[in-house]
Design an enzyme around this catalytic site. Structure first.
Site, PDB file in Angstrom:
ATOM      1  N   PRO A 183       0.912  -1.215  -0.078  1.00 35.52           N
ATOM      2  CA  PRO A 183       0.115  -0.082   0.040  1.00 35.52           C
ATOM      3  C   PRO A 183       0.907   1.166   0.017  1.00 35.52           C
ATOM      4  CG  PRO A 183      -0.371  -1.433   1.950  1.00 35.52           C
ATOM      5  CD  PRO A 183       0.712  -1.930   1.322  1.00 35.52           C
ATOM      6  N   ASP A 235       5.797   2.315   1.854  1.00 34.08           N
ATOM      7  CA  ASP A 235       5.185   1.317   2.335  1.00 34.08           C
ATOM      8  C   ASP A 235       4.353   1.271   3.617  1.00 34.08           C
ATOM      9  OD1 ASP A 235       3.749  -1.242   2.665  1.00 34.08           O
ATOM     10  OD2 ASP A 235       5.605  -2.486   1.821  1.00 34.08           O
ATOM     11  N   HIS A 236       3.217   1.589   3.483  1.00 35.73           N
ATOM     12  CA  HIS A 236       2.320   1.885   4.962  1.00 35.73           C
ATOM     13  C   HIS A 236       2.161   0.780   5.370  1.00 35.73           C
ATOM     14  CE1 HIS A 236       0.353   4.681   7.124  1.00 35.73           C
ATOM     15  NE2 HIS A 236      -0.459   5.078   6.288  1.00 35.73           N
ATOM     16  N   ARG A 237       2.398  -0.383   5.057  1.00 39.23           N
ATOM     17  CA  ARG A 237       2.592  -1.510   6.043  1.00 39.23           C
ATOM     18  C   ARG A 237       3.491  -1.499   6.816  1.00 39.23           C
ATOM     19  NH1 ARG A 237       3.063  -6.205   1.737  1.00 39.23           N
ATOM     20  NH2 ARG A 237       4.691  -5.001   1.337  1.00 39.23           N
ATOM     21  N   VAL A 277       5.808   1.571   7.367  1.00 39.45           N
ATOM     22  CA  VAL A 277       6.091   3.120   7.616  1.00 39.45           C
ATOM     23  C   VAL A 277       4.884   3.820   7.644  1.00 39.45           C
ATOM     24  CG1 VAL A 277       7.153   5.225   6.917  1.00 39.45           C
ATOM     25  CG2 VAL A 277       8.199   2.966   6.356  1.00 39.45           C
TER      26      VAL A 277
END
Lengths: 475, 380
Positions: free
Chosen positions: A270, A444-446, A448
């Site tokens: 994401p 990468d929102h997983r 960060v």
């Protein structure tokens, strides 16, 4: 046998006649092992490394890089017993070879293997060789030998060498007078014409027997047909949207890999992208100072260097951005293999600088320059393209302000460097013209969160705005 | 999962799975059950494991020497097996002395494991002879340059030994035909499949799928995995990790045993990768991307066996060093013998046209000798 052995350029690929020296991997005086790569040579078929045929010391290099050398010419001399002291140089194989080379005698009939072929090329076992060659053969006996009465005609006269009888030059034939007959053109030319949308029937051939050549087709495309004056009453034809106005480009190679990587990354990680606009006037001044510094005279310095330095330093403050999502765990890397997106003739590649965090600024600059130069020349070794941990894409060189880059698979952050422009900017309470750029960071929102991504990007921006200050305070 | 697929073994297996007994990290898989219920496993002694390792290292080292010789102008061309060592050593070691092999021009590893002097094909690649040897003496047919042609020769041979009554027992004979992924598009190979299937020939079709037919990638050869092709011809097919010498050995041995006992043909797809060029005249960087090559490096057939031997304490540093030394010595000896292969007298080209000569060829030979005599220099 002489201690000094000369290595002559071999035929590296079934019927080649020459090769270009790309680079010497050794210099005169070097000691080489048997089979140690000594020179890169590019032929019409491939670029290859040639390994040393003998162990010993390089005593002479006959041709510098960039030279096109004929097959059979000496390229390097090796002393196979250097410990035995100096020796007189042996006569060059070139001078010896010159004695042995007799003029071509046109013995082989046109079209036969080894003989001239249409187009001035030489027929080899399969297809045709790369260009015209003259067969090198031993001279005829000048004492007449023992030619028997029934000897083939060419052997009958023990004449001195005669001037090479060139293969019959293709006589330009008059333009085709085929009338309604088929248009003459070779299959590759037909394909070219089809690709370019040229109707062969409308061309006049300049090749043998009036055949249409590649040049004829290219000329037809280069020169627009004179437009006949449209009849006054003519209506503009409706545009046609059929396949003749579409191009089909096969998806392969780098394009295919890029597509796979981008789709895989875009739909698994994401992505979040943040931007910051920053006044980098001071950073640019630091770069100017470097450029003027004597020790930096030979090093190219660019804003990319500043960004690269900013990223590796900011990573030390926020290690989590330099990591990989591995399903049930996050692998945080203590080394930064810094990827740099590079546009090459083959397409987009992202080679990386290994352990960029351990390099001094000077080493980083040199590594960046080498990486870009290697990528442009299409010679990036495979190892340089794997193992990247964090990347930079520099769209600023195209005059673009910023972008929302997609992460290279396995990486967690990518910085987008935009164009740096003189911009009206509030500086110390007044509007001034300042050097301003916009940085984009996709992450990468997983792994960060917004907070970490923001802090990392803010640090990168802070460093680019004031490298000297940050270098002092971040210690 | 499609019917007939193996359960995927290892994270690196292609869709549909393959038989793997040794992972790229060097871990043993005890046994694998194939789609038809066949169990594949190996039970080697420590010495046998070490022999396999020695084979792999040696054939790679000899191959590297040949590549260097070509670059030095001593061979006209060379077809490197780099990356395919496990597929060839596994298949070669699975053969019994009575089995007959039909190679392509790349089966140097099979040749070596048959106990044949590795110098044998070098006359062909150096251009000093026609690559002729007695196939019956070595139970190894001549290197075949024409793509796929040897599969028909092999099928005919297999039908022949059936008619001679040499199959149908545990000690019967079997035939193995080697070819590549590109050859599966050839008419010859498909005809060989038809004949072998219909006549139940005692043959193993061993396809080394190295992913490229010169520059043409696999997806331009087939829409389905190659091993499934056989089902249309009425015999079984199995895919094996071609970089795993243990699995290749197990699968080939089972297929050869089926053939020798009269159970008909099998297609084996050994899934591997050509790490080098198609031949020395080819430049793979023009059609392959570097990262793909990199991804196959971690599947290297030698490093995984070495890792296994280390973990099992079957091989130590001294053993590995000794193998490297021995391989190097063999390579240097081979080099020296290759350099001694002399150009033939040109007139000998007339010698093998007819077994008992012919007046027409004799006349041509005499005319050619007269022509040669008009030149200065040596006798030929």
């Amino acid at each position: 046998m002489s201690r000094i052995k000369e290595f002559t350029l071999p035929d590296l690929g079934e019927g080649l006649t020459e090769g270009e020296i790309l680079a010497w991997l050794v210099k005169v005086g070097d000691t080489v092992e048997l089979n140690q790569p000594i020179v890169e040579v590019e032929t019409a078929k491939a670029a290859v490394e040639i390994p040393a045929k003998w162990a010993g010391q390089i005593t002479r290099i006959f041709h510098e890089a960039g030279t096109v050398v004929e097959v059979g010419a000496p390229i390097v001399a090796i002393d196979t017993d250097p410990s035995a002291g100096p020796v007189e140089p042996a006569p060059s194989a070139a001078s010896l070879a010159a004695v042995e080379v007799a003029p071509a005698e046109g013995m082989v009939e046109p079209g036969m293997i080894g003989g001239p072929a249409p187009g001035g090329r030489t027929a080899v076992l399969v297809g045709y060789g790369p260009r015209t060659t003259t067969a090198k053969r031993r001279p005829r006996r000048t004492d007449g030998g023992t030619p028997p009465a029934s000897a083939p005609p060419a052997a009958a006269a023990a004449a001195p060498p005669v001037a090479p009888s060139a293969p019959p030059a293709p006589v330009p034939a008059p333009p085709a007078t085929n009338g309604d007959g088929p248009v003459l053109a070779k299959p590759p030319v037909r394909k070219l014409a089809r690709d370019l949308g040229v109707d062969l029937a409308t061309l006049t051939g300049s090749g043998p027997h009036g055949s249409i050549t590649r040049a004829d087709v290219e000329r037809a495309v280069a020169v627009p047909e004179p437009v006949a004056a449209a009849p006054a009453a003519a209506t503009v034809a409706a545009p046609i949207f059929d396949a003749s106005r579409e191009q089909r480009v096969p998806v392969k190679g780098v394009r295919k890999l890029t597509a796979q990587n981008m789709s895989a990354s875009a739909f698994t990680a994401p992505h979040v992208t943040e931007f910051v606009t920053v006044d980098v006037t001071r950073g640019m001044k630091v770069l100017d100072k470097l450029r003027e510094h004597r020790e930096w005279r030979d090093v190219k310095v660019s804003p990319l260097l500043l960004a690269a330095r900013a990223v590796v330093l900011a990573v030390t403050r926020h290690p989590m951005v330099n990591s990989t999502w591995a399903g049930d765990e996050i692998v945080v890397k203590e080394y930064v293999n810094l990827g740099i997106a590079a546009a090459t003739q083959r397409g987009l590649i992202v080679p990386n600088i290994k352990d960029a965090g351990r390099l001094s600024l000077r080493e980083l600059a040199e590594a960046l320059n080498a990486l870009v130069a290697t990528a442009r020349s299409g010679k990036t070794p495979p190892a340089d393209m794997s193992g990247g941990t964090l990347s930079i894409t520099n769209v600023g060189v195209f005059g673009i302000d910023t972008g929302t880059p997609i992460l290279p698979p396995g990486e967690t952050a990518i910085l987008c460097l935009g164009a740096i422009r003189p911009t009206p900017w509030v500086h110390k309470g007044k509007i001034r013209i300042r050097q301003v750029t916009t940085l984009g960071l996709s992450f990468d929102h997983r792994i960060v969160d917004g907070e970490l991504g923001s802090r990392f990007l803010a640090d990168v921006a802070a460093f680019m705005a004031d490298p000297e200050g940050c270098a002092l305070t971040w210690g | 999962m499609a019917k007939g697929d193996l359960e995927t073994v290892g994270a690196d297996a292609p869709a549909g799975g393959y038989v793997q007994l040794l992972t790229p990290d060097g871990d043993r898989v005890e046994r694998v059950t194939g789609p038809d219920g066949t169990e594949y496993s190996v039970d080697f002694t420590d010495a046998e494991y070490r022999t396999l390792y020695r084979d792999l290292v040696t054939v790679r080292r000899l191959d590297a020497e040949a590549t260097a010789l070509q670059r030095q102008g001593e061979l006209g061309i060379w077809a490197s097996l780099l990356g395919q060592e496990a597929a060839q050593v596994g298949a070669g070691r699975a053969m019994r002395p009575q089995d007959m092999a039909f190679p392509t021009y790349r089966e140097h590893g099979v040749l070596y494991t048959r106990g044949i002097d590795p110098i044998m094909p070098f006359g062909l690649f150096r251009g000093v002879n026609q690559g002729g040897w007695d196939p019956q003496e070595y139970k190894f047919n001549q290197y075949t340059i024409v793509i796929g042609a040897q599969t028909l020769h092999a099928t005919g041979y297999a039908m022949g030994i059936t008619m001679d009554g040499k199959t149908g027992s545990a000690d019967g004979e079997a035939v193995i035909a080697f070819f590549g992924d590109g050859a599966t598009s050839q008419g010859d190979v498909n005809e060989a499949f038809v004949w072998s299937g219909v006549y139940h020939a005692p043959i193993v079709f061993f396809c080394q799928n190295n992913q490229y037919a010169i520059s043409e990638p696999l997806e331009r050869q087939t829409r389905i995995p190659l091993y499934r092709r056989s089902s249309g011809f009425g015999f079984p097919g199995v895919r094996v990790d071609g970089n795993d010498v243990l699995a290749t050995f197990a699968v080939t041995r089972a297929a050869l045993d089926n053939a020798r006992q009269g159970q008909g043909p099998t297609l084996i797809e050994a899934y591997t990768y050509r790490m080098g060029a198609h031949t020395s005249s080819d430049d793979p960087t023009r059609y392959r991307i570097a990262s793909e090559v990199e991804s196959w490096k971690v599947k290297d057939p030698i490093s995984r066996l070495k890792a296994f031997l280390e973990k099992q304490q079957v091989g130590d540093a001294a053993f590995f060093a000794e193998v490297d030394e021995q391989a190097k010595a063999e390579a240097i000896a081979l080099r020296e013998r290759v350099l001694e292969l002399q150009d033939p007298d040109p007139v000998t080209m007339f010698d093998h046209v007819y077994p008992h000569g012919s007046p027409e060829v004799d006349a041509q030979r005499e005319a050619f000798q007269r022509y040669q005599a008009t030149f200065e220099g040596s006798a030929h």
